[in-house]
Write a protein that holds these residues in place. Structure first.
Motif, PDB file in Angstrom:
ATOM      1  N   HIS A   1       0.822  -1.219   0.000  1.00  0.00           N
ATOM      2  CA  HIS A   1       0.000   0.000   0.000  1.00  0.00           C
ATOM      3  C   HIS A   1       0.854   1.267   0.000  1.00  0.00           C
ATOM      4  N   ASP A   2       0.190   2.368  -0.322  1.00  0.00           N
ATOM      5  CA  ASP A   2       0.825   3.688  -0.306  1.00  0.00           C
ATOM      6  C   ASP A   2       0.969   4.170   1.135  1.00  0.00           C
ATOM      7  N   GLU A   3       1.987   4.998   1.362  1.00  0.00           N
ATOM      8  CA  GLU A   3       2.256   5.506   2.716  1.00  0.00           C
ATOM      9  C   GLU A   3       2.608   6.983   2.650  1.00  0.00           C
ATOM     10  N   LEU A   4       1.725   7.816   3.200  1.00  0.00           N
ATOM     11  CA  LEU A   4       1.934   9.271   3.228  1.00  0.00           C
ATOM     12  C   LEU A   4       3.137   9.668   4.071  1.00  0.00           C
ATOM     13  N   ASP A   5       3.419   8.910   5.125  1.00  0.00           N
ATOM     14  CA  ASP A   5       4.482   9.282   6.061  1.00  0.00           C
ATOM     15  C   ASP A   5       5.881   8.901   5.593  1.00  0.00           C
ATOM     16  N   LEU A   6       5.985   8.337   4.398  1.00  0.00           N
ATOM     17  CA  LEU A   6       7.292   8.047   3.804  1.00  0.00           C
ATOM     18  C   LEU A   6       7.432   8.863   2.526  1.00  0.00           C
ATOM     19  N   ASP A   7       8.612   9.440   2.328  1.00  0.00           N
ATOM     20  CA  ASP A   7       8.853  10.201   1.105  1.00  0.00           C
ATOM     21  C   ASP A   7       8.859   9.277  -0.109  1.00  0.00           C
ATOM     22  N   PHE A   8       8.532   9.834  -1.256  1.00  0.00           N
ATOM     23  CA  PHE A   8       8.634   9.072  -2.496  1.00  0.00           C
ATOM     24  C   PHE A   8      10.064   8.555  -2.619  1.00  0.00           C
ATOM     25  N   GLY A   9      10.215   7.278  -2.935  1.00  0.00           N
ATOM     26  CA  GLY A   9      11.539   6.677  -3.013  1.00  0.00           C
ATOM     27  C   GLY A   9      11.894   5.873  -1.772  1.00  0.00           C
ATOM     28  N   GLN A  10      11.073   5.996  -0.722  1.00  0.00           N
ATOM     29  CA  GLN A  10      11.306   5.209   0.494  1.00  0.00           C
ATOM     30  C   GLN A  10      10.370   4.008   0.514  1.00  0.00           C
ATOM     31  N   LEU A  11      10.864   2.930   1.108  1.00  0.00           N
ATOM     32  CA  LEU A  11      10.124   1.684   1.183  1.00  0.00           C
ATOM     33  C   LEU A  11      10.327   1.119   2.577  1.00  0.00           C
ATOM     34  N   ARG A  12       9.284   0.573   3.180  1.00  0.00           N
ATOM     35  CA  ARG A  12       9.417  -0.051   4.495  1.00  0.00           C
ATOM     36  C   ARG A  12       8.586  -1.324   4.538  1.00  0.00           C
ATOM     37  N   LEU A  13       9.173  -2.349   5.147  1.00  0.00           N
ATOM     38  CA  LEU A  13       8.467  -3.603   5.366  1.00  0.00           C
ATOM     39  C   LEU A  13       8.283  -3.780   6.860  1.00  0.00           C
ATOM     40  N   LYS A  14       7.129  -4.274   7.256  1.00  0.00           N
ATOM     41  CA  LYS A  14       6.903  -4.543   8.675  1.00  0.00           C
ATOM     42  C   LYS A  14       5.774  -5.546   8.828  1.00  0.00           C
ATOM     43  N   GLN A  15       5.619  -6.032  10.052  1.00  0.00           N
ATOM     44  CA  GLN A  15       4.490  -6.897  10.382  1.00  0.00           C
ATOM     45  C   GLN A  15       3.697  -6.233  11.479  1.00  0.00           C
ATOM     46  N   GLY A  16       2.385  -6.167  11.274  1.00  0.00           N
ATOM     47  CA  GLY A  16       1.509  -5.582  12.278  1.00  0.00           C
ATOM     48  C   GLY A  16       1.630  -4.069  12.346  1.00  0.00           C
ATOM     49  N   GLY A  17       1.078  -3.513  13.411  1.00  0.00           N
ATOM     50  CA  GLY A  17       1.102  -2.071  13.599  1.00  0.00           C
ATOM     51  C   GLY A  17      -0.262  -1.449  13.378  1.00  0.00           C
ATOM     52  N   GLY A  18      -0.309  -0.130  13.541  1.00  0.00           N
ATOM     53  CA  GLY A  18      -1.568   0.599  13.390  1.00  0.00           C
ATOM     54  C   GLY A  18      -1.917   0.836  11.933  1.00  0.00           C
TER      55      GLY A  18
ATOM     56  N   ASP B   1      -2.169  -8.095  12.266  1.00  0.00           N
ATOM     57  CA  ASP B   1      -0.877  -8.771  12.344  1.00  0.00           C
ATOM     58  C   ASP B   1      -0.509  -9.503  11.052  1.00  0.00           C
ATOM     59  N   TYR B   2      -0.556  -8.768   9.948  1.00  0.00           N
ATOM     60  CA  TYR B   2      -0.124  -9.298   8.653  1.00  0.00           C
ATOM     61  C   TYR B   2       1.075  -8.466   8.204  1.00  0.00           C
ATOM     62  N   PHE B   3       1.733  -8.903   7.143  1.00  0.00           N
ATOM     63  CA  PHE B   3       2.893  -8.165   6.637  1.00  0.00           C
ATOM     64  C   PHE B   3       2.438  -6.990   5.781  1.00  0.00           C
ATOM     65  N   ARG B   4       3.225  -5.918   5.819  1.00  0.00           N
ATOM     66  CA  ARG B   4       2.931  -4.736   4.996  1.00  0.00           C
ATOM     67  C   ARG B   4       4.185  -4.324   4.241  1.00  0.00           C
ATOM     68  N   VAL B   5       3.991  -4.003   2.988  1.00  0.00           N
ATOM     69  CA  VAL B   5       5.036  -3.376   2.188  1.00  0.00           C
ATOM     70  C   VAL B   5       4.518  -1.965   1.911  1.00  0.00           C
ATOM     71  N   ARG B   6       5.156  -0.989   2.553  1.00  0.00           N
ATOM     72  CA  ARG B   6       4.693   0.402   2.527  1.00  0.00           C
ATOM     73  C   ARG B   6       5.524   1.191   1.521  1.00  0.00           C
ATOM     74  N   ILE B   7       4.853   1.732   0.523  1.00  0.00           N
ATOM     75  CA  ILE B   7       5.525   2.467  -0.546  1.00  0.00           C
ATOM     76  C   ILE B   7       5.317   3.965  -0.326  1.00  0.00           C
ATOM     77  N   GLY B   8       6.408   4.681  -0.152  1.00  0.00           N
ATOM     78  CA  GLY B   8       6.318   6.113   0.137  1.00  0.00           C
ATOM     79  C   GLY B   8       5.778   6.920  -1.032  1.00  0.00           C
ATOM     80  N   ILE B   9       4.805   7.774  -0.718  1.00  0.00           N
ATOM     81  CA  ILE B   9       4.286   8.719  -1.731  1.00  0.00           C
ATOM     82  C   ILE B   9       4.458  10.161  -1.255  1.00  0.00           C
ATOM     83  N   GLY B  10       4.912  10.349  -0.021  1.00  0.00           N
ATOM     84  CA  GLY B  10       5.128  11.689   0.516  1.00  0.00           C
ATOM     85  C   GLY B  10       3.841  12.372   0.943  1.00  0.00           C
ATOM     86  N   ARG B  11       4.014  13.476   1.630  1.00  0.00           N
ATOM     87  CA  ARG B  11       2.878  14.272   2.108  1.00  0.00           C
ATOM     88  C   ARG B  11       2.431  15.254   1.037  1.00  0.00           C
ATOM     89  N   PRO B  12       1.143  15.638   1.047  1.00  0.00           N
ATOM     90  CA  PRO B  12       0.688  16.627   0.070  1.00  0.00           C
ATOM     91  C   PRO B  12       1.354  17.977   0.298  1.00  0.00           C
TER      92      PRO B  12
END
Length: 197
Positions: free
Chosen positions: A101-118, A136-147
């Protein structure tokens, strides 16, 4: 043989194809392309599904393991409907579910993997939590940056990537697909070491 369920989040329809909210769909498309698998409508699942049994020459998952790549046919805020149905049908536990999924809290070009969380205000993740009864599933968070400025975050995530960014976007989608492959073949810690930025 175990089954992995990998779900790319997005909104269906051509008007959403290049929006920031659809990076999960883009990653699912790239993984299906690599596996030479085509999406088809899964009866009663409310999702497009591409299934593949991985061989030694495939994505590197142990031979015989199954990968179900899915793109919900619901809108983002109802993604959990499809995820819940698919997980139940394929008997996949949360520790074998990967959501991209997309992630506002990561800048474009950043990627984070994690399990669980809010859910961090992400309506797709909220819906999945509601239908799986866990986060409690895995997430691949793709940074899109803040507006920029005071732009409404909803307008921003539903806005398209500028044409000038398409080349960089293709690189990031490729990296996200690589990260998904590493997550299911090597485990979370190894994949985090390689891809978390």
């Amino acid at each position: 043989m175990s089954t992995w369920l990998l779900v790319g989040l997005g909104n269906p329809g051509p008007e959403y194809e290049w929006t920031r909210h659809n990076v999960g769909f883009m990653t699912a498309d790239e993984l299906a392309r690599r596996a030479r698998a085509s999406f088809s409508s899964a009866r009663g699942m409310r999702a497009g599904v591409a299934e593949t049994v991985i061989s030694v020459t495939g994505l590197g998952i142990p031979p015989g393991d199954k990968l179900v790549i899915a793109k919900p046919r619901t809108y983002m805020n109802e993604s959990g409907v499809a995820v819940g149905k698919l997980a139940s049908f394929h008997k996949v536990a949360p520790d074998h579910i990967v959501v991209v999924h997309d992630e506002l809290d990561l800048d474009f070009g950043q990627l984070r993997l994690k399990q669980g969380g809010g859910d961090n205000g992400h309506n797709g993740l909220k819906s999945i939590r509601a239908h799986l009864h866990t986060g409690d599933y895995f997430r691949v968070r793709i940074g899109i940056g803040r507006p920029p400025g005071r732009q409404d975050p909803v307008d921003y995530v539903l806005g398209t990537f500028p044409g000038a960014m398409r080349e960089d976007l293709a690189v990031e989608i490729g990296r996200a697909a690589d990260a998904c492959e590493a997550l299911v073949t090597e485990g979370l810690a190894s994949a985090q070491n390689r891809f978390n930025s």
